[in-house]
Design an enzyme around this catalytic site. Sequence first.
Site, short mmCIF file in Angstrom:
data_model
loop_
_atom_site.label_atom_id
_atom_site.label_comp_id
_atom_site.label_asym_id
_atom_site.label_seq_id
_atom_site.Cartn_x
_atom_site.Cartn_y
_atom_site.Cartn_z
CE LYS A 90 0.12 -0.59 4.71
NZ LYS A 90 -1.08 -0.13 6.18
NE ARG B 268 -6.21 -0.58 11.76
CZ ARG B 268 -4.99 -0.56 11.30
NH1 ARG B 268 -3.72 0.34 11.23
NH2 ARG B 268 -4.59 -1.66 10.71
CE1 TYR C 181 11.81 31.48 4.13
CE2 TYR C 181 11.20 29.41 3.87
CZ TYR C 181 11.32 30.39 3.59
OH TYR C 181 11.18 30.50 2.41
CG MET D 90 8.74 23.26 0.02
SD MET D 90 7.28 23.73 -1.03
CE MET D 90 5.97 24.30 0.11
#
Length: 380
Positions: free
Chosen positions: A41, A140, A261, A309
């Site tokens: 998956k 679940r 940043y 990013m």
Amino acid sequence: MARRTCPSAGSRLTIDLDALRENYATVSHRIAPAMCGAVVKANAYGLGALPVVGALRRAGCTRFFTAHLAEALDLAPALDPTCHVFILNGLDPDCEPLCAEHGFLPVLNSLAQVERWRALAIAQRRRLPAALQVDSGMSRLGLSPIEAATLSETSVRDDVDLRLIMTHLACADEPDRSENRGQLERFEGIARRFPGVAASIANSGGVFLTRDFHMDIVRCGIALFGIATSSSQSCVLRSVVRLDARVVQIRLIDAGSGIGYGLDHVARRPMRIATIGIGYADGVPRRFSERGGAWYQNHWLPIVGRISMDSLTLDASNLPDDLLHDGAFVEFIGSAQPIEVIAESADTIPYEILTGFGRRHERLYLENNHMERYGAGAWS
């Protein structure tokens, strides 16, 4: 398969398919005579579902597990008639005909899913294959024990060809947890109500529990990619993944200069810094800022400042002046720094690192001394 190329990428993700196949063989040997199925998956945990499934198929794997029908449909080019694909989350309403058309096996997790699949079988006048999941204690997915018991007393198997009954362990990576044994005992009681149906409880962590957890089929995911659970430390698994990223720029900065940043990191001395063309969009967690780093020729280069990013900055001050250069690759994941180290430093788990790999890596697939090179985005 359309193959897209990219003349240059800021990073390079190398997937060793030989190591993948060796891990499959290692797990298969450990659990025999149980069968090893592969959980592929989330784009095979971020590594590319088609090449991964193809390699596992060549290793002898015929049972594959996806989370969604769309993922199963994407696998079609790598499958052959001997393969069985199970859809772990079951099917959304109205998706049943498409699933049946392709011969996939939904994992039925609720009575509503059972009834929809059964209704299609009746409408098509044929028994349709499926798996059934029961909740043995994880709360679940799956039928409750009472629902499963009630279902076992119906004629559902006249219409639904049950190929597998399964449940999922909540604490398999902690072998000493009593809950593992409790789930096993509850599941065994439920499975006995469905005689002749194969049973499965073990995930990757369950592979390394006692043999009674192996049952008929083990659903192995992260272990195939060389990531050890805490219960598998004694088993030799080969690393499958390596991640390297390019140096975009090297520059000198003065003492007192802020980096990145927020200018969170302020140079206490003159520094030589290397900006690397990889960031959180490529799967390097932002929480790795100021905690982690990369390796270059046995030299540790710590991250300074925040991860952006598309880039991050390394302190290369301790390297010889002429050793690192623009365009060179530094190692983020590899023999010097396994995925587990990055995950621990970023307060996360290896699963999140693997599945977080973005589209932009150039991907290299190694198998039988042959390398296939795919441009950025080719296996997203």
